[in-house]
Design an enzyme around this catalytic site. Structure first.
Site, PDB file in Angstrom:
ATOM      1  N   PHE A 138       0.756  -1.379   0.434  1.00 39.68           N
ATOM      2  CA  PHE A 138       0.431  -0.157  -0.302  1.00 39.68           C
ATOM      3  C   PHE A 138       0.705   0.827  -0.267  1.00 39.68           C
ATOM      4  O   PHE A 138       2.488   1.486   0.971  1.00 39.68           O
ATOM      5  CB  PHE A 138      -0.968  -0.735   1.233  1.00 39.68           C
ATOM      6  CG  PHE A 138      -1.938   1.501   1.187  1.00 39.68           C
ATOM      7  CD1 PHE A 138      -2.483   1.122   0.116  1.00 39.68           C
ATOM      8  CD2 PHE A 138      -1.730   2.037   1.884  1.00 39.68           C
ATOM      9  CE1 PHE A 138      -3.523   2.447   0.354  1.00 39.68           C
ATOM     10  CE2 PHE A 138      -2.366   3.301   1.948  1.00 39.68           C
ATOM     11  CZ  PHE A 138      -3.517   3.686   1.219  1.00 39.68           C
ATOM     12  N   ASP A 223       9.450   2.395   0.959  1.00 45.03           N
ATOM     13  CA  ASP A 223       7.990   3.405   2.343  1.00 45.03           C
ATOM     14  C   ASP A 223       8.487   2.615   3.491  1.00 45.03           C
ATOM     15  O   ASP A 223       8.091   1.630   3.684  1.00 45.03           O
ATOM     16  CB  ASP A 223       7.329   3.240   1.019  1.00 45.03           C
ATOM     17  CG  ASP A 223       5.401   3.476   1.914  1.00 45.03           C
ATOM     18  OD1 ASP A 223       6.022   4.728   3.017  1.00 45.03           O
ATOM     19  OD2 ASP A 223       5.130   3.980   1.158  1.00 45.03           O
ATOM     20  N   LYS A 252       2.617  10.157   8.265  1.00 43.93           N
ATOM     21  CA  LYS A 252       2.637   9.470   9.059  1.00 43.93           C
ATOM     22  C   LYS A 252       3.111   9.837  10.455  1.00 43.93           C
ATOM     23  O   LYS A 252       2.590  11.450  11.172  1.00 43.93           O
ATOM     24  CB  LYS A 252       2.614   8.298   8.794  1.00 43.93           C
ATOM     25  CG  LYS A 252       1.055   7.342   8.592  1.00 43.93           C
ATOM     26  CD  LYS A 252       0.704   6.078   8.360  1.00 43.93           C
ATOM     27  CE  LYS A 252      -0.459   5.845   7.454  1.00 43.93           C
ATOM     28  NZ  LYS A 252       0.105   5.146   6.284  1.00 43.93           N
TER      29      LYS A 252
HETATM   30  C1  PLP Z   1      -0.474   5.438   4.585  1.00 46.40           C
HETATM   31  C2  PLP Z   1       0.075   5.380   4.016  1.00 46.40           C
HETATM   32  C3  PLP Z   1       0.499   5.902   2.952  1.00 46.40           C
HETATM   33  C4  PLP Z   1      -0.347   6.949   1.744  1.00 46.40           C
HETATM   34  O1  PLP Z   1       0.082   7.878   2.751  1.00 46.40           O
HETATM   35  P1  PLP Z   1      -1.071   9.542   3.060  1.00 46.40           P
HETATM   36  O2  PLP Z   1      -0.358   9.937   3.764  1.00 46.40           O
HETATM   37  O3  PLP Z   1      -3.034   8.868   3.814  1.00 46.40           O
HETATM   38  O4  PLP Z   1      -1.564   9.361   1.652  1.00 46.40           O
HETATM   39  C5  PLP Z   1       1.469   5.371   1.857  1.00 46.40           C
HETATM   40  N1  PLP Z   1       2.333   4.200   2.340  1.00 46.40           N
HETATM   41  C6  PLP Z   1       2.081   3.983   3.475  1.00 46.40           C
HETATM   42  C7  PLP Z   1       3.177   2.962   4.049  1.00 46.40           C
HETATM   43  C8  PLP Z   1       1.652   3.926   4.391  1.00 46.40           C
HETATM   44  O5  PLP Z   1       0.948   3.046   5.618  1.00 46.40           O
END
Ligand code: PLP
Length: 395
Positions: A138, A223, A252
């Site tokens: 994700f 990520d 986050k």
């Molecule tokens: C939450 C998340 C995203 C997206 O972040 P947003 O601030 O919602 O756009 C991307 N990668 C990972 C691993 C995430 O947990």
């Protein structure tokens, strides 16, 4: 009554893209949240791994108040001091070379993908490069980030998305090797898969990817949006593996609750990728968000947050493991540090979450069958005991 009325009003105006829990949250104190009826909840969701310092942290709140009174936005046509300080702190914590601040995680992913494409464009003198991403990954909801997200259900209605994306199996180096050719400019993955169901990368997978990418001059993108910022007991989860990315994305917990993200480049990507005019943002790096980032790093240092996560992790893991022994519907525990998932069988995770909420505990799901625990990093032993007690009553 109050709650129901508010929810009705919300559904009249706010586009219904979320099936929200039937609660209106009003304020927070420490690791507890309160709704508009003044019901109290122990928070093991932290706004999806965002509120690392919990709520109403006095130093954090004061820093934001002071910055709000000075400046909140000036645009990237000018310099601002909080951005300078936040940038230095991100680099000090990561040992990387350059940072670009964004407004969200998805936007950090977009920037990381553009940096990788530009790197290969300069090297090869032409565009048309492809990217290897992971199944069950994700990376966000914008078109570029969605293109590398491994959940076909999220992608399908919006196709065609960004082209040239190939999906490999997470933790299967051979499946990545099978997809590599001269067109590949980057491999992107979460160091610990979050939304997909809390799957930590295997150490040999990351070392194998590092080697593969070095051999073929492919950029390795980690990520760290969910697993970074202390959650696993290191500033960034890759530090626990000793495997360095060429590009990292953060968001986050980076701003402790203020919307902010970043993509961070190592020496190689910083030296030869995005240059003047290649990328931009109106809000990104604004003084308010960067004051938040800067203060989060200060508090992490002063309160030894990383050490606290490391110290308390064995107790959290032991407590969750004891829960497994008493409840046959919990099949396994996966995760690292304060990013834990319980695999549930025989009953929908959503039912457990709803009952836990009724019993005063906020938890969330991941994947189809995982109960996800991503509390504020400031929880203490007593909160773990309280969480276990409520989960016992809710399963
Ligand atoms: C939450 C998340 C995203 C997206 O972040 P947003 O601030 O919602 O756009 C991307 N990668 C990972 C691993 C995430 O947990």
């Amino acid at each position: 009554m109050k709650t129901n009325e508010k929810i009705k009003r919300a559904e009249k105006s706010i586009l219904h893209t979320y099936d929200r829990y039937q609660v209106v949250l009003e304020r927070g104190e420490g690791v507890y949240l309160y709704d508009t009826d003044n019901r109290k909840y122990l928070d093991f969701a932290a706004g999806i791994a965002v509120n690392a310092l919990g709520y109403h942290h006095p130093v954090y709140t004061k820093a934001l108040q002071e910055q709000a009174a000075k400046l909140t936005h000036i645009s990237n046509l000018y310099y601002n001091t909080p951005m300078i300080e936040a940038g230095e702190k991100v680099l000090a914590a990561s040992g990387m070379a350059k940072v670009f601040f964004t407004n969200s995680g998805a936007e950090a992913i977009e920037g990381a993908l553009k940096a990788a494409k530009k790197y290969a464009f300069q090297r090869d003198g032409h565009a048309g490069h492809s990217i290897i991403a992971m199944e069950h990954s994700f990376h966000g909801r914008t078109v570029g980030a969605l293109s590398v997200t491994g959940n076909a259900h999220y992608r399908e209605p919006f196709e065609p998305l960004m082209g040239g994306v190939r999906f490999a199996a997470f933790n299967d180096l051979g499946s990545v090797e099978d997809l590599v050719d001269d067109t590949v400019c980057a491999v992107i993955l979460e160091t610990i898969q979050g939304e997909g169901g809390i799957y930590p990368a295997a150490p040999e997978f990351l070392t194998g990817l590092r080697q593969l990418c070095d051999d073929r001059d492919i950029l390795l993108i980690f990520d760290e949006i969910q697993c970074g910022m202390g959650r696993t007991g290191d500033y960034f989860a890759w530090q626990g593996y000793g495997v360095r990315p060429d590009i990292m994305t953060c968001a986050k917990a980076l701003g402790g609750g203020v919307p902010v993200g970043a993509f961070v480049l190592g020496e190689k990507a910083a030296a030869a990728s995005l240059g003047p005019g290649d990328h931009g943002t109106t809000y990104g790096g604004n003084p308010l968000a960067c004051a938040a980032v800067s203060t989060v790093f200060d508090i992490f240092q002063k309160e030894k947050i990383i050490e606290h996560v490391q110290g308390l992790t064995p107790y959290l893991e032991k407590s969750l493991d004891s829960l497994i022994q008493d409840h046959p519907c919990i099949k396994a525990r996966r995760g690292k540090g304060f990013m834990q998932g319980l695999v549930i069988e025989g009953q929908p995770v959503s039912e457990i979450i709803t009952r836990a909420m009724e019993n005063g505990l906020l938890v969330i799901s991941a994947g189809t069958d995982v109960l996800r625990l991503v509390p504020p990093l400031t929880i203490e032993k007593t909160h773990i005991d309280e969480m276990i007690g409520i989960l016992k009553a809710s399963i």
